[in-house]
Design a protein around this motif. Structure first.
Motif, short mmCIF file in Angstrom:
data_model
loop_
_atom_site.label_atom_id
_atom_site.label_comp_id
_atom_site.label_asym_id
_atom_site.label_seq_id
_atom_site.Cartn_x
_atom_site.Cartn_y
_atom_site.Cartn_z
N ASP A 71 -17.06 -7.70 -6.72
CA ASP A 71 -17.64 -6.60 -5.97
C ASP A 71 -17.10 -6.50 -4.54
O ASP A 71 -17.62 -5.77 -3.73
N GLN A 73 -7.44 4.99 -4.21
CA GLN A 73 -8.79 4.76 -4.72
C GLN A 73 -9.46 3.60 -4.00
O GLN A 73 -10.67 3.64 -3.71
N ASP A 74 -8.70 2.55 -3.71
CA ASP A 74 -9.26 1.42 -2.96
C ASP A 74 -9.75 1.86 -1.59
O ASP A 74 -10.82 1.46 -1.13
N GLU A 77 -12.98 3.78 -1.88
CA GLU A 77 -14.11 2.91 -2.18
C GLU A 77 -14.57 2.14 -0.94
O GLU A 77 -15.77 2.07 -0.65
N ALA A 107 -12.48 7.39 3.72
CA ALA A 107 -12.51 7.93 2.36
C ALA A 107 -11.62 9.17 2.25
O ALA A 107 -10.91 9.36 1.26
N GLU A 166 -16.34 4.51 1.52
CA GLU A 166 -17.70 4.85 1.11
C GLU A 166 -18.63 3.65 1.27
O GLU A 166 -19.78 3.81 1.67
N ARG A 167 -18.13 2.45 0.98
CA ARG A 167 -18.98 1.27 1.08
C ARG A 167 -19.35 0.97 2.53
O ARG A 167 -20.47 0.56 2.81
#
Length: 527
Positions: free
Chosen positions: A321, A187-188, A191, A202, A194-195
């Motif tokens: 964040d 999951q990291d 993320e 991803a 995508e960022r």
């Protein structure tokens, strides 16, 4: 092949430099005394300065301390380095040790996890090999291609044809292992991909999530223990040691009085976190290395960890964040330097200095100014620039033949080092064409060995017949046979082996090479 590898290692590595019980280098003796006085330490040294010898001498000094080596651990980043250190320790210490003192971080971590499982009454853990990981990823990618499971969402720059290639799986596995060493899960990775608008990252994160699910599913049977891969096993051992008192309150947590890590420039972040945890529980940590000679960075090694070890530990806090790679390894260690180079002479030392002066100065940079202990030992250095790999091979062959014919040097006393395995094939062809006998030393998976591939092909065909046109005909040199012998063996194979029932003619030559010995044993001799 093992004899060739041992010979090359003997020609290209430093033997134990000092006689047993004698430390002739004053700087080395001062470092040993400083470590015995306590505290964490970092030892810098240029190539040939005696870092590994210092580690062995330190182990010998600790053996004479109260408690001996029962709570002492010597780590090396690779199995080959650990083997060399283990042999040096055996030569140095005139005694038998009751347990393994020299390990790799992964081997040490596996022993901790195995001990925990035994105390909890669980099945022993399993270490996933590279072949296991490759097989699991191959099944996942094949399932995606056939419409099974969730589409990971590969971008257009990753063509569908590439997904079935072994080279692609190798790169994918490398991404997953580096992410695991950084402390990220699937999951990291999704993320951060995508960022940063990296859709391939991803997609790798989604593969990583599915891979972890499949791995955990394999642990559900009672006779199979927890399965770990090399990238995550060190961090898992760190977590287990940190939670030992809570999970096993009636069993004392394993403790180490001194932990030494040689070639620390090739250590990973996971290893740094392990040493940091051991130091927090009372272990004295000593690391030795030279950031300029790191060779395992493609496997996640961080040469900057040597300098990090001298930093004062600071509390870390990541922003809510921001996903960060948690750094580790700050020990507040005292830095030392081995100022004298004992291998080679001034001429060879000048080449090393010229090669490293343009590199980033990580940690203690005065190691680059280390002096050679010997002024002249007859070394010679030549630099040649060629226009093609073929010309390069001919030039190397010329030098080898000159040393053989004019200098009387035996072939077994010569070695040719290549920067990468991709250069070996062309270099080997060029040397053999010039009449130079060649034996290569390269670690390859068992399934990729030329003598093993035909056997695996036979098994695959017997289980699930394949298209004959997809397999290359012939396999000259298999079991010492030639093409003519292959044809004879092919005709000797019983007709029932053929996939279409048409007899031996349906069997490609490389398959016949492998199965003929087994079938011939049941056939009567013509004599």
């Amino acid at each position: 092949m093992s004899e060739v590898r041992d010979l090359i290692e003997l020609m290209t590595t430093t033997s134990l430099l000092t006689a047993p019980g004698l430390v002739t280098d004053p700087a080395r003796a001062a470092i040993v005394d400083a470590v015995l006085a306590g505290g964490h330490h970092v030892v810098y040294g240029a190539p040939g300065s005696g870092r590994s010898t210092t580690a062995v001498e330190l182990l010998a000094a600790l053996a004479d301390e109260p408690g001996g080596l029962e709570e002492v651990l010597l780590l090396a980043p690779t199995r080959q380095a650990a083997t060399r250190l283990r042999d040096a320790v055996a030569r140095r210490l005139p005694r038998t040790m009751g347990r393994v003192v020299v390990r790799t971080p992964a081997s040490f971590a596996f022993s901790v996890l195995r001990q925990r499982a035994a105390l909890l009454g669980e099945s022993p853990p399993m270490l996933l090999t590279g072949a296991d990981q490759d097989a699991a990823l191959a099944e996942l990618l094949l399932g995606h291609a056939s419409g099974e499971g969730q589409d990971p969402g590969w971008p257009d720059e990753v063509p569908a044809e590439a997904l079935g290639l072994a080279a692609f799986r190798h790169e994918l596995r490398d991404v997953l292992m580096r992410a695991a060493e950084a402390g990220w899960d699937g999951q990291d990775l999704v993320e951060i991909g995508e960022r940063l608008e990296r859709p391939a990252w991803a997609a790798c994160g989604r593969i990583m999530q599915e891979y972890d699910d499949v791995t955990r599913l394999g642990e559900t049977t009672p006779d199979r223990g927890t399965r770990y891969d090399v990238a995550g096993i060190v961090d898992e051992a760190t977590l287990v040691l940190g939670a030992w008192e809570r999970e096993l309150p009636r069993h004392p947590r394993p403790r180490w009085r001194v932990v030494i890590h040689d070639d620390y420039q090739d250590a990973t972040m996971a290893t740094a976190r392990l040493l940091e945890m051991l130091a927090g529980h009372g272990a004295q940590v000593v690391v030795l290395g030279d950031p300029d000679i790191a060779v395992q960075t493609f496997r996640g090694a961080l040469p900057a960890l040597l300098g990090e070890a001298t930093q004062i530990p600071q509390p870390r806090r990541a922003g809510r964040d921001v996903l960060e790679i948690r750094t580790a390894g700050a020990l507040g260690a005292t830095a030392h330097l081995l100022p004298m180079v004992w291998r080679g002479d001034k001429r060879l030392r000048s080449v090393v200095v010229a090669a490293t002066e343009g590199l980033p100065a990580l940690g203690e940079s005065s190691r680059r100014r280390s002096r050679a202990a010997q002024a002249e030992v007859g070394s010679s250095i030549e630099v040649a620039v060629t226009t093609s790999p073929g010309e390069e091979g001919r030039l190397v062959a010329h030098h080898l033949r000159r040393h053989r014919l004019a200098g009387g040097v035996a072939w077994r006393d010569m070695a040719v080092l290549a920067r990468s395995s991709g250069q070996l094939a062309a270099l080997r062809r060029g040397l053999r064409a010039a009449g130079v006998p060649v034996a290569t030393s390269r670690d390859v998976p068992l399934a990729a060995e030329p003598a093993v591939r035909p056997l695996l092909t036979v098994l695959e065909v017997l289980v699930e017949p394949a298209d004959e046109g997809a397999v290359a005909e012939g396999d000259a040199g298999f079991a010492g046979s030639d093409a003519g012998a292959g044809r004879k063996r092919r005709h000797a194979v019983p007709g029932t082996v053929g996939r279409d029932g048409g007899g031996a003619a349906a069997l490609p030559a490389r398959w016949a090479h492998a199965v003929a010995p087994a079938s011939a044993a049941a056939r009567p001799s013509r004599g």
